[in-house]
Design a protein around this motif. Sequence first.
Motif, short mmCIF file in Angstrom:
data_model
loop_
_atom_site.label_atom_id
_atom_site.label_comp_id
_atom_site.label_asym_id
_atom_site.label_seq_id
_atom_site.Cartn_x
_atom_site.Cartn_y
_atom_site.Cartn_z
N GLY A 68 -21.54 -8.28 -26.56
CA GLY A 68 -22.89 -8.65 -26.14
C GLY A 68 -22.93 -8.91 -24.64
O GLY A 68 -22.04 -9.56 -24.09
N VAL A 69 -23.94 -8.38 -23.98
CA VAL A 69 -24.10 -8.57 -22.54
C VAL A 69 -25.47 -9.20 -22.30
O VAL A 69 -26.50 -8.62 -22.64
CB VAL A 69 -23.99 -7.24 -21.77
CG1 VAL A 69 -24.19 -7.46 -20.27
CG2 VAL A 69 -22.64 -6.58 -22.04
N LEU A 70 -25.48 -10.39 -21.74
CA LEU A 70 -26.73 -11.11 -21.48
C LEU A 70 -26.86 -11.33 -19.97
O LEU A 70 -26.12 -12.11 -19.38
CB LEU A 70 -26.71 -12.46 -22.22
CG LEU A 70 -27.87 -13.44 -22.01
CD1 LEU A 70 -29.22 -12.75 -22.12
CD2 LEU A 70 -27.77 -14.58 -23.01
N VAL A 71 -27.78 -10.59 -19.37
CA VAL A 71 -27.95 -10.64 -17.91
C VAL A 71 -29.39 -11.01 -17.57
O VAL A 71 -30.22 -11.22 -18.45
CB VAL A 71 -27.57 -9.29 -17.26
CG1 VAL A 71 -26.07 -9.04 -17.39
CG2 VAL A 71 -28.36 -8.14 -17.88
N THR A 72 -29.68 -11.06 -16.27
CA THR A 72 -31.00 -11.50 -15.81
C THR A 72 -32.02 -10.38 -15.79
O THR A 72 -32.95 -10.35 -16.58
CB THR A 72 -30.87 -12.14 -14.42
OG1 THR A 72 -30.21 -11.22 -13.53
CG2 THR A 72 -30.03 -13.40 -14.50
N ARG A 73 -31.83 -9.42 -14.89
CA ARG A 73 -32.78 -8.32 -14.76
C ARG A 73 -32.02 -7.00 -14.58
O ARG A 73 -31.32 -6.84 -13.57
CB ARG A 73 -33.72 -8.53 -13.57
CG ARG A 73 -34.57 -9.79 -13.68
CD ARG A 73 -35.43 -9.98 -12.44
NE ARG A 73 -36.10 -11.27 -12.45
CZ ARG A 73 -37.27 -11.49 -13.02
NH1 ARG A 73 -37.91 -10.49 -13.62
NH2 ARG A 73 -37.84 -12.69 -12.99
N ILE A 74 -32.16 -6.10 -15.51
CA ILE A 74 -31.42 -4.84 -15.48
C ILE A 74 -31.81 -3.99 -14.27
O ILE A 74 -31.02 -3.19 -13.78
CB ILE A 74 -31.63 -4.06 -16.79
CG1 ILE A 74 -31.03 -4.84 -17.97
CG2 ILE A 74 -31.00 -2.68 -16.73
CD1 ILE A 74 -31.35 -4.24 -19.31
N ASN A 75 -33.04 -4.16 -13.77
CA ASN A 75 -33.48 -3.31 -12.66
C ASN A 75 -32.94 -3.74 -11.31
O ASN A 75 -33.23 -3.12 -10.29
CB ASN A 75 -35.02 -3.26 -12.61
CG ASN A 75 -35.66 -4.61 -12.34
OD1 ASN A 75 -34.98 -5.64 -12.30
ND2 ASN A 75 -36.96 -4.62 -12.15
N ARG A 76 -32.13 -4.81 -11.27
CA ARG A 76 -31.47 -5.18 -10.02
C ARG A 76 -30.20 -4.33 -9.87
O ARG A 76 -29.40 -4.23 -10.82
CB ARG A 76 -31.09 -6.66 -10.04
CG ARG A 76 -32.30 -7.61 -10.06
CD ARG A 76 -32.84 -7.84 -8.68
NE ARG A 76 -34.09 -8.59 -8.69
CZ ARG A 76 -34.16 -9.93 -8.66
NH1 ARG A 76 -33.05 -10.65 -8.66
NH2 ARG A 76 -35.33 -10.53 -8.62
N PRO A 77 -30.00 -3.71 -8.71
CA PRO A 77 -28.81 -2.86 -8.52
C PRO A 77 -27.50 -3.57 -8.83
O PRO A 77 -26.59 -2.97 -9.41
CB PRO A 77 -28.90 -2.47 -7.03
CG PRO A 77 -30.37 -2.51 -6.74
CD PRO A 77 -30.90 -3.67 -7.54
N MET A 98 -24.00 -4.26 -26.24
CA MET A 98 -25.39 -4.54 -26.59
C MET A 98 -25.99 -5.32 -25.41
O MET A 98 -25.57 -6.44 -25.14
CB MET A 98 -25.47 -5.36 -27.87
CG MET A 98 -26.90 -5.66 -28.32
SD MET A 98 -26.92 -6.70 -29.82
CE MET A 98 -26.21 -5.57 -31.02
N ILE A 99 -26.94 -4.70 -24.71
CA ILE A 99 -27.47 -5.29 -23.48
C ILE A 99 -28.78 -6.02 -23.74
O ILE A 99 -29.70 -5.47 -24.36
CB ILE A 99 -27.70 -4.20 -22.42
CG1 ILE A 99 -26.42 -3.42 -22.16
CG2 ILE A 99 -28.21 -4.81 -21.12
CD1 ILE A 99 -26.62 -2.16 -21.35
N THR A 100 -28.87 -7.24 -23.25
CA THR A 100 -30.12 -8.02 -23.31
C THR A 100 -30.39 -8.60 -21.93
O THR A 100 -29.47 -8.85 -21.16
CB THR A 100 -30.02 -9.17 -24.33
OG1 THR A 100 -28.91 -10.04 -23.97
CG2 THR A 100 -29.78 -8.67 -25.73
#
Length: 348
Positions: A68-77, A98-100
């Motif tokens: 599981g991958v829990l990050v802030t904003r995928i659209n940040r480079p 699994m990206i969230t």
Amino acid sequence: MEESKDVTIYDIAERMNLATSTISRALKDHPAISDKTIKKVKKVAEEMGFRPNILAAGLRGNSTKIIGVLVTRINRPFISSLISGIEEIAQKEGYSIMITQSHDSYEAEVNLSKALYDSRVCGVICSLAMDTRDTSHFQKFIDKSIPLVFVDRVPKDFSTYRVMIDNYSAGYKATKHLIDQGCVRIAHITGSPYRNTYSERRRGYTDALLEANLTVNEELIIETALTYEEGETAATILFDLPNRPDGIFVVNDTAAVGVIQIAKKRGLKIPHDIAIIGFNDDPIASIIDPGLTTISHPAVKMGQTAARKILSHIKTGKKSDEVLKKDSITEVTFLNTQVLVRASSKRK
């Protein structure tokens, strides 16, 4: 039209006149099954369009081969590069991810952590939301011996694996660079003080100023959500001051580009009137005119390192309650950064 039914191991067993247990073992390359039988079973399974139900297998075994991958904003480079590093290592070892994304919301982070837990992921890699203060929602992973790695934005009060840069040193280097270019009134556009990344960069900024006998002026320090628009807003505030700054250290490139655009609209000459340094070395840093001086942030390597931590934990069979005792030393991996000098700050 009637919906086609998924092929099961029972269908394969019936076609080949073999026991379902034999089919199941053959599909998993079990040593008790001959290579000849394994090849035959896999060939028939492929011909019949069989798809293994990974999630169901995980439910039976209480775990999946999904990280599981829990990050802030995928659209940040930075985040997309981080994910790329994670996926590269996971894929090589036969794992999926699994990206969230929390969109920097604490409430979303809590809900998503539960969704990952309920999905029985075999490990979790997380970069905390901007406004997260309480990290107790991650305790369930530790309690179930599910390896947990915090990356970049890490908690101060939660003992587990961490992969990060030396944010203090990076903040100091960024500010020292502006000082070395002749700046004496240096502003700082930063993020939430509750995130170690920004509090430590700010501490480095402050110490560099004090070391150079320069004043730390609170009106020159602006906290934002670090979007492009907020970079523009912060720049507007700073440039409207009676005594505007001659240098600005911004803790990400997205907001720094917003600062550059406002400076250009105001007719300020960069770097002679205002020298600017960002952070992350996003692709836009080398595209914007003038090129943006920035601090390298090894996102791909951070992702690779975090994934290796998860897989190493799984392979060695370590239990979180054995490794992460309250009195144990928290395992932290620090990666290096450097100043990448471009036209936005180069006066000398």
